[in-house]
Design a protein around this motif. Structure first.
Motif, PDB file in Angstrom:
ATOM      1  N   GLY A 196       0.785  -1.233   0.000  1.00 45.75           N
ATOM      2  CA  GLY A 196       0.000   0.000   0.000  1.00 45.75           C
ATOM      3  C   GLY A 196       0.811   1.273   0.000  1.00 45.75           C
ATOM      4  O   GLY A 196       0.240   2.362  -0.006  1.00 45.75           O
ATOM      5  N   ASN A 197       2.140   1.169   0.005  1.00 41.47           N
ATOM      6  CA  ASN A 197       2.954   2.384   0.032  1.00 41.47           C
ATOM      7  C   ASN A 197       3.215   2.870  -1.394  1.00 41.47           C
ATOM      8  O   ASN A 197       4.275   2.651  -1.961  1.00 41.47           O
ATOM      9  N   MET A 198       2.217   3.532  -1.977  1.00 38.79           N
ATOM     10  CA  MET A 198       2.338   3.976  -3.357  1.00 38.79           C
ATOM     11  C   MET A 198       3.340   5.112  -3.514  1.00 38.79           C
ATOM     12  O   MET A 198       3.972   5.259  -4.555  1.00 38.79           O
ATOM     13  N   ASP A 199       3.493   5.934  -2.467  1.00 41.59           N
ATOM     14  CA  ASP A 199       4.450   7.036  -2.554  1.00 41.59           C
ATOM     15  C   ASP A 199       5.855   6.503  -2.802  1.00 41.59           C
ATOM     16  O   ASP A 199       6.597   7.022  -3.636  1.00 41.59           O
ATOM     17  N   THR A 200       6.234   5.454  -2.073  1.00 39.32           N
ATOM     18  CA  THR A 200       7.550   4.852  -2.241  1.00 39.32           C
ATOM     19  C   THR A 200       7.682   4.214  -3.614  1.00 39.32           C
ATOM     20  O   THR A 200       8.721   4.327  -4.275  1.00 39.32           O
ATOM     21  N   ALA A 201       6.614   3.551  -4.062  1.00 28.60           N
ATOM     22  CA  ALA A 201       6.638   2.910  -5.374  1.00 28.60           C
ATOM     23  C   ALA A 201       6.852   3.941  -6.477  1.00 28.60           C
ATOM     24  O   ALA A 201       7.668   3.751  -7.380  1.00 28.60           O
ATOM     25  N   ILE A 202       6.132   5.055  -6.391  1.00 25.98           N
ATOM     26  CA  ILE A 202       6.255   6.105  -7.405  1.00 25.98           C
ATOM     27  C   ILE A 202       7.647   6.740  -7.358  1.00 25.98           C
ATOM     28  O   ILE A 202       8.249   7.024  -8.393  1.00 25.98           O
ATOM     29  N   PHE A 254       7.755  -2.232  -9.829  1.00 29.67           N
ATOM     30  CA  PHE A 254       7.766  -2.503  -8.387  1.00 29.67           C
ATOM     31  C   PHE A 254       6.786  -3.626  -8.094  1.00 29.67           C
ATOM     32  O   PHE A 254       5.872  -3.923  -8.879  1.00 29.67           O
ATOM     33  N   VAL A 255       6.972  -4.274  -6.960  1.00 26.69           N
ATOM     34  CA  VAL A 255       6.039  -5.302  -6.485  1.00 26.69           C
ATOM     35  C   VAL A 255       5.885  -5.104  -4.982  1.00 26.69           C
ATOM     36  O   VAL A 255       6.846  -4.784  -4.285  1.00 26.69           O
ATOM     37  N   ILE A 308      -5.841   1.250 -11.551  1.00 25.22           N
ATOM     38  CA  ILE A 308      -4.403   1.375 -11.830  1.00 25.22           C
ATOM     39  C   ILE A 308      -3.587   0.917 -10.633  1.00 25.22           C
ATOM     40  O   ILE A 308      -2.593   0.201 -10.771  1.00 25.22           O
ATOM     41  N   GLN A 309      -4.018   1.323  -9.430  1.00 25.07           N
ATOM     42  CA  GLN A 309      -3.253   0.980  -8.230  1.00 25.07           C
ATOM     43  C   GLN A 309      -3.358  -0.506  -7.880  1.00 25.07           C
ATOM     44  O   GLN A 309      -2.365  -1.130  -7.501  1.00 25.07           O
ATOM     45  N   ARG A 369      -0.555   9.798  -9.788  1.00 22.50           N
ATOM     46  CA  ARG A 369      -0.335   8.406 -10.177  1.00 22.50           C
ATOM     47  C   ARG A 369       0.019   8.258 -11.651  1.00 22.50           C
ATOM     48  O   ARG A 369       0.866   7.450 -12.013  1.00 22.50           O
ATOM     49  N   ILE A 370      -0.643   9.012 -12.529  1.00 26.23           N
ATOM     50  CA  ILE A 370      -0.390   8.862 -13.969  1.00 26.23           C
ATOM     51  C   ILE A 370       0.765   9.741 -14.448  1.00 26.23           C
ATOM     52  O   ILE A 370       1.341   9.498 -15.503  1.00 26.23           O
ATOM     53  N   ASN A 371       1.117  10.753 -13.652  1.00 23.98           N
ATOM     54  CA  ASN A 371       2.164  11.687 -14.059  1.00 23.98           C
ATOM     55  C   ASN A 371       3.474  11.368 -13.344  1.00 23.98           C
ATOM     56  O   ASN A 371       4.165  12.254 -12.861  1.00 23.98           O
ATOM     57  N   VAL A 372       3.808  10.072 -13.268  1.00 25.28           N
ATOM     58  CA  VAL A 372       5.082   9.675 -12.653  1.00 25.28           C
ATOM     59  C   VAL A 372       6.235  10.282 -13.451  1.00 25.28           C
ATOM     60  O   VAL A 372       7.177  10.838 -12.903  1.00 25.28           O
TER      61      VAL A 372
END
Length: 460
Positions: free
Chosen positions: A85-91, A101-102, A254-255, A298-301
């Motif tokens: 659930g840590n999307m900030d780190t993934a991005i 990422f996984v 997406i997430q 999320r889409i503008n990585v």
């Protein structure tokens, strides 16, 4: 065939063992490291086809290792294992250059998909690094287009969501196709969707599919765009036109990398890469509340800007030659070429409609020119940004239409004009005993224009 080797970086022995077993069953040999320091040593002394690294390590973090690999071994794809659930780190890891990422706990099916995609980069990487482009894609020799090709080639080696910005007609979808074709998903589908062209009440069904009987008119199961793009790329054009309610559902899909068809209680996993684009300023839309900040984030990585045609006028001659060749082939006519003066006129034009406008100008000029040569007078550019109108159909060239012939109420204008054009051509051909040269003269157009229209209207 050379056996693939992967480096696993994690300080937990159980995780290392799980990853080693999974990769060995895929025929991949592995080396392991418990921290950043030993990982760098192994990377310096060996060649790896893939690196899997945990985010939290005793002497640093996964992002630091990603950055080091980008600098010292840029052809090695690296995937980061993040906390659930840590999307900030993934991005953050994707922005640093991670391939993908996984999340923990690691889903083995998702891991295998990731590893397979990463290994596909090993073979074609050398050709991609040399700068070869697919024929017909991103043509030009200007510094701007060379930079764009190079950026697209690098982004093709990642699974990071890319936001493609640029004016209407500048070629955003072409950039998206280039990224898809040069990446590990090139054998999968490329699904492009104009988000502004889907009625809001049908959006959820179009994107996620539906089950038979889930609503009135659902007479059969529908797959939806996400599942149609499975294993490939989904390109969301004009993403700014999505209503807020749909933005929430899109963000979740997406997430979670899964969709729930309308009328179904179960989510269906999907393996896609999302690319998006719009000619609007998304940051401004976030500020005024019409576009969700979390979806924008999320889409503008990674953002990729497509230059307008007016900023790369040195590419116009090459683009024009390519477009004219394509038109001639499509309509089975002799090729036409621009005069040097016509090329200079195009270079001086501002092109508010960008490459799409260039295509329209040349298609019209192709039908109007004589002797396979397009001059300035055939372009009808006018002055500055405005162009003097030029006939693009027989109905425009011969506007004397009896008002009583025009049907009342709602009509398909394009279809109606085509029917008039078709009738005029048929009458001219019948009157000249199907002599095309004579029919063209009777219609007041060139022989080339008649051939073009016969092909376009399917009358050959």
């Amino acid at each position: 065939m050379t056996a693939h080797t992967a480096l696993i970086v994690d300080d937990e022995p159980d995780i290392r063992d799980l990853l080693e077993i999974t990769l060995s069953r895929m025929g991949i040999s592995t080396r392991t490291a418990p921290d950043v320091g030993s990982a760098k040593t192994l990377l310096s002394e060996n060649t790896f086809h893939l690196c899997l690294t945990d985010m939290n390590l005793p002497d640093g973090n996964g992002i630091e290792l990603v950055q080091w690999i980008q600098k010292h071994s840029p052809t090695t794809p690296v995937a980061v294992i993040t906390a659930y659930g840590n999307m900030d780190t993934a991005i953050e890891s994707l922005k640093a250059g991670a391939f993908d990422f996984v999340s923990k706990p690691v889903e083995l099916s998702r891991l295998r998909e990731l590893v397979s995609s990463a290994l596909k980069l090993s073979e074609p990487a050398s050709e991609q690094e040399q700068g070869h482009d697919e024929p017909g894609l991103l043509l030009g020799n200007s510094p701007q287009i060379k930079k764009l090709r190079n950026q697209a080639r690098k982004l093709a080696r990642s699974q990071a969501p890319v936001f493609i910005s640029g004016e209407s007609g500048s070629g955003k979808e072409l950039v998206a196709r280039t990224i898809h074709m040069q990446g590990p998903r090139c054998d999968g589908p490329f699904i492009a969707v104009n988000c502004g062209a889907i009625p809001s009440e049908l959006m959820e069904s179009e994107f996620f599919g539906h089950k038979k009987g889930s609503f009135t008119g659902a007479v059969e199961n529908k797959e939806g765009l996400f599942r149609s793009a499975n294993g490939g790329t989904l390109f969301l054009d004009e993403v700014a036109d999505l209503p807020l309610a749909m933005q929430v559902k899109l963000l979740r899909a997406i997430q979670e990398k899964a969709v729930r068809p309308v009328g179904d209680s179960q989510e269906v996993p999907v393996d896609i890469r999302v690319l998006s684009a719009t000619h609007k300023n998304l940051a401004d839309l976030v500020q005024d509340g019409s576009f969700r900040q979390d979806l924008f984030y999320r889409i503008n990585v990674i953002e990729l800007a497509v230059p307008p045609l007016r900023d790369r006028s040195e590419d116009i001659a090459m683009l024009a030659a390519h477009i004219l060749g394509r038109i001639a082939k499509e309509y089975e006519c002799d090729a036409a070429a621009l005069t040097p003066h016509a090329i200079e006129c195009l270079k001086a034009y501002n092109f508010p409609g960008n490459v799409r406008e260039l295509e329209n100008i040349l298609e019209r000029a192709f039908t109007l020119c004589d002797d396979d040569e397009i001059g300035e007078e055939d372009l009808h550019l006018g002055n500055g940004n405005s162009r003097s109108p030029a006939p693009t159909s027989l109905t425009e060239a011969k506007p004397d239409v009896d008002a009583s012939m025009v049907p009342e109420g709602e009509i398909d204008l394009e279809g109606y004009l085509e029917s008039i054009e078709r009738k005029a051509i048929e009458q001219a051909l019948e009157a000249t005993r199907w002599n095309k040269t004579a029919a063209a003269k009777r219609l007041g157009i060139s022989f080339r224009a008649l051939r073009y229209r016969l092909k376009k209207l399917g009358m050959e």
